[in-house]
Design a protein around this motif. Structure first.
Motif, PDB file in Angstrom:
ATOM      1  N   UNK A   1      24.704  81.078   3.428  1.00 20.39           N
ATOM      2  CA  UNK A   1      24.601  82.478   3.040  1.00 20.39           C
ATOM      3  C   UNK A   1      24.662  83.297   4.318  1.00 20.39           C
ATOM      4  N   UNK A   2      25.583  84.243   4.374  1.00 22.90           N
ATOM      5  CA  UNK A   2      25.818  84.983   5.608  1.00 22.90           C
ATOM      6  C   UNK A   2      26.039  86.457   5.289  1.00 22.90           C
ATOM      7  N   UNK A   3      25.679  87.316   6.234  1.00 24.86           N
ATOM      8  CA  UNK A   3      25.910  88.763   6.125  1.00 24.86           C
ATOM      9  C   UNK A   3      25.127  89.385   4.979  1.00 24.86           C
ATOM     10  N   UNK A   4      23.824  89.547   5.230  1.00 29.27           N
ATOM     11  CA  UNK A   4      22.935  90.137   4.228  1.00 29.27           C
ATOM     12  C   UNK A   4      23.009  91.661   4.306  1.00 29.27           C
ATOM     13  N   UNK A   5      23.741  92.252   3.380  1.00 25.88           N
ATOM     14  CA  UNK A   5      23.845  93.696   3.311  1.00 25.88           C
ATOM     15  C   UNK A   5      23.127  94.213   2.085  1.00 25.88           C
ATOM     16  N   UNK A   6      23.877  94.659   1.068  1.00 28.62           N
ATOM     17  CA  UNK A   6      23.240  95.200  -0.144  1.00 28.62           C
ATOM     18  C   UNK A   6      22.850  94.104  -1.130  1.00 28.62           C
ATOM     19  N   UNK A   7      22.182  93.078  -0.638  1.00 23.58           N
ATOM     20  CA  UNK A   7      21.778  91.964  -1.488  1.00 23.58           C
ATOM     21  C   UNK A   7      20.563  92.351  -2.330  1.00 23.58           C
ATOM     22  N   UNK A   8      20.222  91.491  -3.259  1.00 24.02           N
ATOM     23  CA  UNK A   8      18.966  91.651  -3.997  1.00 24.02           C
ATOM     24  C   UNK A   8      18.558  90.317  -4.597  1.00 24.02           C
ATOM     25  N   UNK A   9      17.261  90.047  -4.597  1.00 27.40           N
ATOM     26  CA  UNK A   9      16.716  89.022  -5.466  1.00 27.40           C
ATOM     27  C   UNK A   9      16.563  89.679  -6.831  1.00 27.40           C
ATOM     28  N   UNK A  10      16.937  88.991  -7.866  1.00 33.64           N
ATOM     29  CA  UNK A  10      17.003  89.596  -9.183  1.00 33.64           C
ATOM     30  C   UNK A  10      15.614  89.777  -9.795  1.00 33.64           C
ATOM     31  N   UNK A  11      15.384  90.952 -10.326  1.00 34.74           N
ATOM     32  CA  UNK A  11      14.169  91.216 -11.108  1.00 34.74           C
ATOM     33  C   UNK A  11      14.454  90.809 -12.553  1.00 34.74           C
ATOM     34  N   UNK A  12      14.800  91.760 -13.433  1.00 32.84           N
ATOM     35  CA  UNK A  12      15.143  91.387 -14.801  1.00 32.84           C
ATOM     36  C   UNK A  12      16.482  90.643 -14.820  1.00 32.84           C
TER      37      UNK A  12
END
Length: 513
Positions: free
Chosen positions: A276-287
């Motif tokens: 996993x590379x280049x963490x920009x507008x990532x998210x861990x999922x909520x719902x």
């Protein structure tokens, strides 16, 4: 820190531009350009990853090392550089790209012979900055520092973070691209990886017709990063492509397991090593939502939505195959390997889901069960992580409404409760057919389903605290992410508060994150 032991084999192996010119420009027929990091005169350390530093061979941090952590006052013999690559962005060919705000120091070798590349992010402009300043803001730097370590401890292949520091200067950014730029605190992180080579490095050589250089890059990559490949001739290139496909599929399965959404899966953001590379507008999922994308730049098409990540990885591998065709020179092989990707990915994906549910193995009827589960999750707007945490705790006497409503982002009505009850009945029936004990089933779930994930709203709160000069939450989040399969801090194991539903930089982000 042992920065004097950082070597630079990449510079010795490939043609580059040694002009130390940071001006944005094309650099044809080279794989890198030397460039000096910007000088920052008032750096301030926010966080340092001591365990990682010792592991990779840099040793303990001393006060005199602070300037190195932001790329200033480097040893005279250190030639810092940025690499050139190309890529497809949002499905379109983007031409020459490159390390726009990343500058490589080189490679360190630890006592066990393991090699690690060391790279600054946010340390100034390079020839590949595309009219940008090469700086990074505190907001994006905190996010990358914490999530890369969170993913590592979750067991997901990733780049890692060594340090996080203020630069002492302000940087102007338009966070939502809506014409409202503001000054933000500047920061630099140092990130590490076995290699930062991407699909885009190979695409660039193909696009420029540099087939000899493309083959040299393949040979270098196989020799240094794929020791399992022992074949020779054209077969080793075929083995390489098969290996990249497998690693990429495995990575996508891990993203689905923990509920990670990258947000910008361009080919230039795809690691050739399956990281996993280049963490920009990532998210861990909520719902749980297969159509969720955290990237406002990805709207309205949602090309990089959560549920499409396997499909996009497949598409990106087609582009890599096209770039490697002049060397592999076997279209049938490439097409068949890419066809096998889908088969391998979905089987691995469903086996992963079996572990999340505590099943002994994949059975034919599980496909329908998983489809029903996805429908239930989306209709009831259940939190992806917390649903499985609650599932581990159900007993025959559990009041399902009372048990699951706290992890839902909607109010349960009678119809929804009935659907939940029907599903749990299906689940219990499937568990009854398990060939393993209840204890073994629960152990599978507990080691597959994290108790803690680094949610965007937690990151938002942490960034706000650091901006005001506090680090208490940073320390707590660091402790929590190092033990994601334990519940160290129950206050972090809650669904996203509704007050954050429409907060910029929390629920959704731009590529300027």
């Amino acid at each position: 820190m042992n920065i004097e032991h950082i070597g630079q084999p990449f510079l010795k192996k490939f043609p580059g531009d040694f002009s130390n010119n940071p001006l944005q420009r094309n650099t044809p027929k080279v794989l890198f350009a030397t460039v000096k990091p910007a000088e920052f005169y008032k750096p301030h350390l926010i966080a340092f990853n001591e365990a990682l530093s010792e592991e990779i061979g840099l040793g303990k941090f001393e006060e005199k090392d602070l300037n190195f952590l932001v790329g200033s006052q480097l040893p005279n013999n250190m030639q810092t550089y940025a690499t050139a690559y190309a890529g497809h962005q949002f499905g379109n060919w983007a031409g020459q790209l490159g390390d726009g705000r990343a500058i490589l120091a080189g490679e360190i070798t630890n006592a066990n012979g393991k090699k690690t590349e060391v790279q600054w992010k946010g340390a100034g402009a390079t020839p590949y900055s595309r009219r940008a300043d090469g700086r990074a803001v505190l907001r994006s730097s905190v996010r990358e520092y914490l999530i890369s370590e969170a993913m590592y401890h979750l067991g997901v292949p990733t780049t890692r973070a060594l340090s996080l520091a203020f630069t002492g200067e302000d940087v102007i950014r338009d966070i939502m691209y809506n014409g409202n730029p503001q000054y933000e605190k500047g920061a630099v992180i140092i990130r590490t990886a076995e290699s930062f080579l991407r699909f885009g490095h190979f695409e660039l050589m193909f696009a420029q017709g540099e087939h000899k250089l493309l083959q040299d890059l393949l040979d270098f990559t196989i020799e240094n990063y794929f020791p399992e490949i022992v074949s020779s001739g054209h077969q080793k290139y075929k083995d390489f492509f098969e290996n990249v496909c497998t690693r990429t599929a495995d990575l996508m399965v891990e993203w689905f397991r923990v509920g990670f959404v990258h947000g910008v899966m361009n080919t230039d953001n795809m690691s050739i090593l399956g990281l996993t590379i280049d963490y920009g507008p990532y998210s861990m999922m909520d719902e749980y939502n297969l159509n969720f994308t955290p990237n406002t730049t990805d709207l309205p098409g949602r090309r990089y939505a959560f549920g499409k990540q396997g499909q996009i990885a497949h598409w990106n591998l087609w582009k890599l195959a096209n770039a490697l065709q002049p060397i592999i020179n076997d279209e049938n092989f490439l097409e068949n390997t890419l066809k096998d990707f889908g088969i391998y990915f979905w089987e691995a994906h469903d086996k992963m889901l079996c572990k999340k549910f505590g099943f002994d193995g994949l059975k034919k009827e599980d496909a329908e069960f998983f489809t029903n589960w996805q429908g239930l999750m989306q209709e009831l707007q259940l939190d992806h992580t917390l649903f499985f945490n609650q599932l581990e705790k159900i007993t025959p006497d559990t009041d399902l409404n009372e048990h699951f409503s706290p992890v839902a982002y909607t109010v349960f009505n009678e119809e929804k409760i009935n659907k939940l009850e029907d599903f749990i009945e299906q689940y219990r029936s499937r568990l009854h057919s398990n060939s393993i004990s209840k204890q073994e089933s629960l152990k599978l779930m507990e080691t597959t389903n994290p108790k803690f994930i680094l949610r965007n709203y937690l990151l938002y709160e942490c960034i706000e605290e650091i901006s005001s000069g506090k680090t208490e939450m940073l320390v707590k989040l660091t402790q929590a992410l190092e033990h994601p399969y334990q519940e160290l801090f129950p206050e972090f194991s809650k669904k996203r508060p509704s007050s954050y539903n429409n907060t910029a930089g929390c629920s959704t982000l731009s590529c300027s994150s």
